[in-house]
Design a protein around this motif. Structure first.
Motif, PDB file in Angstrom:
ATOM      1  N   PHE A  38       0.851  -1.203   0.000  1.00  0.00           N
ATOM      2  CA  PHE A  38       0.000   0.000   0.000  1.00  0.00           C
ATOM      3  C   PHE A  38       0.884   1.250   0.000  1.00  0.00           C
ATOM      4  O   PHE A  38       0.700   2.157  -0.805  1.00  0.00           O
ATOM      5  CB  PHE A  38      -0.910   0.017   1.233  1.00  0.00           C
ATOM      6  CG  PHE A  38      -2.031  -0.984   1.169  1.00  0.00           C
ATOM      7  CD1 PHE A  38      -3.277  -0.613   0.698  1.00  0.00           C
ATOM      8  CD2 PHE A  38      -1.846  -2.298   1.569  1.00  0.00           C
ATOM      9  CE1 PHE A  38      -4.317  -1.520   0.624  1.00  0.00           C
ATOM     10  CE2 PHE A  38      -2.866  -3.227   1.501  1.00  0.00           C
ATOM     11  CZ  PHE A  38      -4.099  -2.831   1.030  1.00  0.00           C
ATOM     12  N   ALA A  39       1.828   1.291   0.933  1.00  0.00           N
ATOM     13  CA  ALA A  39       2.693   2.476   1.031  1.00  0.00           C
ATOM     14  C   ALA A  39       3.597   2.580  -0.192  1.00  0.00           C
ATOM     15  O   ALA A  39       3.846   3.672  -0.710  1.00  0.00           O
ATOM     16  CB  ALA A  39       3.530   2.400   2.311  1.00  0.00           C
TER      17      ALA A  39
ATOM     18  N   LEU B 125       2.112   4.043  -3.416  1.00  0.00           N
ATOM     19  CA  LEU B 125       1.885   5.497  -3.339  1.00  0.00           C
ATOM     20  C   LEU B 125       3.178   6.284  -3.324  1.00  0.00           C
ATOM     21  O   LEU B 125       3.150   7.503  -3.384  1.00  0.00           O
ATOM     22  CB  LEU B 125       1.103   5.835  -2.067  1.00  0.00           C
ATOM     23  CG  LEU B 125      -0.343   5.385  -2.098  1.00  0.00           C
ATOM     24  CD1 LEU B 125      -0.999   5.682  -0.775  1.00  0.00           C
ATOM     25  CD2 LEU B 125      -1.088   6.071  -3.215  1.00  0.00           C
ATOM     26  N   THR B 126       4.313   5.602  -3.224  1.00  0.00           N
ATOM     27  CA  THR B 126       5.580   6.316  -3.098  1.00  0.00           C
ATOM     28  C   THR B 126       6.580   5.870  -4.165  1.00  0.00           C
ATOM     29  O   THR B 126       7.784   5.840  -3.924  1.00  0.00           O
ATOM     30  CB  THR B 126       6.168   6.126  -1.674  1.00  0.00           C
ATOM     31  OG1 THR B 126       6.339   4.721  -1.420  1.00  0.00           O
ATOM     32  CG2 THR B 126       5.266   6.705  -0.601  1.00  0.00           C
TER      33      THR B 126
ATOM     34  N   VAL C 192      -0.688   2.125   8.965  1.00  0.00           N
ATOM     35  CA  VAL C 192      -0.064   2.362   7.650  1.00  0.00           C
ATOM     36  C   VAL C 192      -1.147   2.569   6.585  1.00  0.00           C
ATOM     37  O   VAL C 192      -1.035   3.464   5.734  1.00  0.00           O
ATOM     38  CB  VAL C 192       0.891   1.210   7.258  1.00  0.00           C
ATOM     39  CG1 VAL C 192       1.335   1.349   5.799  1.00  0.00           C
ATOM     40  CG2 VAL C 192       2.108   1.188   8.172  1.00  0.00           C
TER      41      VAL C 192
ATOM     42  N   ALA D 168      -1.436   5.837   4.517  1.00  0.00           N
ATOM     43  CA  ALA D 168      -1.350   5.814   3.048  1.00  0.00           C
ATOM     44  C   ALA D 168      -2.508   6.602   2.437  1.00  0.00           C
ATOM     45  O   ALA D 168      -2.335   7.301   1.432  1.00  0.00           O
ATOM     46  CB  ALA D 168      -1.348   4.375   2.547  1.00  0.00           C
TER      47      ALA D 168
ATOM     48  N   SER E 135      -2.116   9.753  -0.002  1.00  0.00           N
ATOM     49  CA  SER E 135      -2.722   9.816  -1.345  1.00  0.00           C
ATOM     50  C   SER E 135      -3.527  11.103  -1.522  1.00  0.00           C
ATOM     51  O   SER E 135      -3.917  11.427  -2.636  1.00  0.00           O
ATOM     52  CB  SER E 135      -3.603   8.588  -1.604  1.00  0.00           C
ATOM     53  OG  SER E 135      -4.831   8.676  -0.914  1.00  0.00           O
TER      54      SER E 135
ATOM     55  N   ALA F 217       7.348   0.562   5.751  1.00  0.00           N
ATOM     56  CA  ALA F 217       6.231   1.228   5.060  1.00  0.00           C
ATOM     57  C   ALA F 217       6.003   2.620   5.636  1.00  0.00           C
ATOM     58  O   ALA F 217       5.774   3.594   4.903  1.00  0.00           O
ATOM     59  CB  ALA F 217       4.960   0.380   5.200  1.00  0.00           C
TER      60      ALA F 217
ATOM     61  N   LEU G  53       6.157   6.475   3.893  1.00  0.00           N
ATOM     62  CA  LEU G  53       5.063   7.468   3.947  1.00  0.00           C
ATOM     63  C   LEU G  53       5.576   8.791   4.523  1.00  0.00           C
ATOM     64  O   LEU G  53       5.246   9.878   4.018  1.00  0.00           O
ATOM     65  CB  LEU G  53       3.899   6.944   4.785  1.00  0.00           C
ATOM     66  CG  LEU G  53       3.162   5.728   4.222  1.00  0.00           C
ATOM     67  CD1 LEU G  53       2.074   5.275   5.192  1.00  0.00           C
ATOM     68  CD2 LEU G  53       2.556   6.018   2.851  1.00  0.00           C
TER      69      LEU G  53
END
Ligand SMILES: Cc1cc2nc3c(=O)[nH]c(=O)nc-3n(C[C@H](O)[C@H](O)[C@H](O)COP(=O)(O)O)c2cc1C
Length: 189
Positions: free
Chosen positions: A63-64, A67-68, A132, A136, A140, A172, A176
């Motif tokens: 997930f993290a 997005l990164t 997390v 996340a 976002s 993670a 973020l």
């Protein structure tokens, strides 16, 4: 309110290139709705190839990571759709788009579940994993949310990470925090 599950949705473009994105899929009469905001690769892909795999995972680095800028994670072929799933998924659902509710901001892709499969045991809840996921979601939306709210909520979530994380959640969380710091540093220049 409908029930939403936070998953990693995989889609492909018409050349077969795979895209992974964290998406909250919305329960819909035994199926699921995928509602990507404009503009997004997931949205373009669902129009090109109307299938998706929803992978259920407790590896919150994915997930993290997505997005990164870390969106290359191993994938495995699905049985009934031409789109792969996450290799590390605890379970996954193979989805076929049956109908689209058009919307300028956020079209809704109504999906039928063709198949679900389990791959590994779910080992219970972990607060750092939840933190997390929440972090996340904040990351976002950095361009939409007030900085004060983002920083306050990240500080609150960080207590769960500090108390309950394994190295995966720590990593993670670091991604973020770095992405957030970079976003605000770039805003100030
Ligand atoms: C837990 C979680 C749930 C999300 N759910 C959605 C969603 O339902 N729709 C959406 O457009 N973006 C959602 N996002 C944000 C997308 O993952 C992110 O914007 C992503 O880049 C989608 O765009 P893409 O398809 O171009 O990669 C979510 C993010 C997180 C962390």
């Amino acid at each position: 309110m409908p029930m939403i599950r936070e998953t990693i949705v995989s889609t492909t473009d018409d050349s077969g290139r795979v895209h992974l994105a964290p998406i909250g899929i919305i329960a819909d009469n035994g199926g699921w709705v995928i509602a990507p905001f404009h503009p997004s690769t997931t949205l373009n892909n669902l129009r090109a190839v109307p299938f998706a795999a929803a992978s259920f995972t407790d590896d919150v680095r994915i997930f993290a990571g997505c997005l990164t800028g870390r969106n290359q994670w191993p994938t495995t072929l699905c049985a009934e759709i031409p789109v792969p799933r996450l290799t590390g998924a605890l379970a996954h659902a193979e989805l076929a788009v049956t109908r689209i509710t058009e919307d300028e901001l956020r079209p809704r892709f109504h999906c039928r579940t063709l198949r679900t499969a389990a791959h590994a045991p779910f080992m219970g809840f972990n607060r750092a994993q939840s933190a997390v996921i929440e972090g996340a979601i904040l990351v976002s939306r950095l361009s939409m949310l007030p900085r004060e709210k983002v920083e306050r909520e990240l500080a609150y979530l960080e207590t769960a990470v500090a108390k309950t994380a394994s190295p995966a959640e720590e990593e993670a969380w670091t991604w973020l925090k770095q992405a957030t710091a970079l976003f605000y540093a770039e805003m100030e220049t």
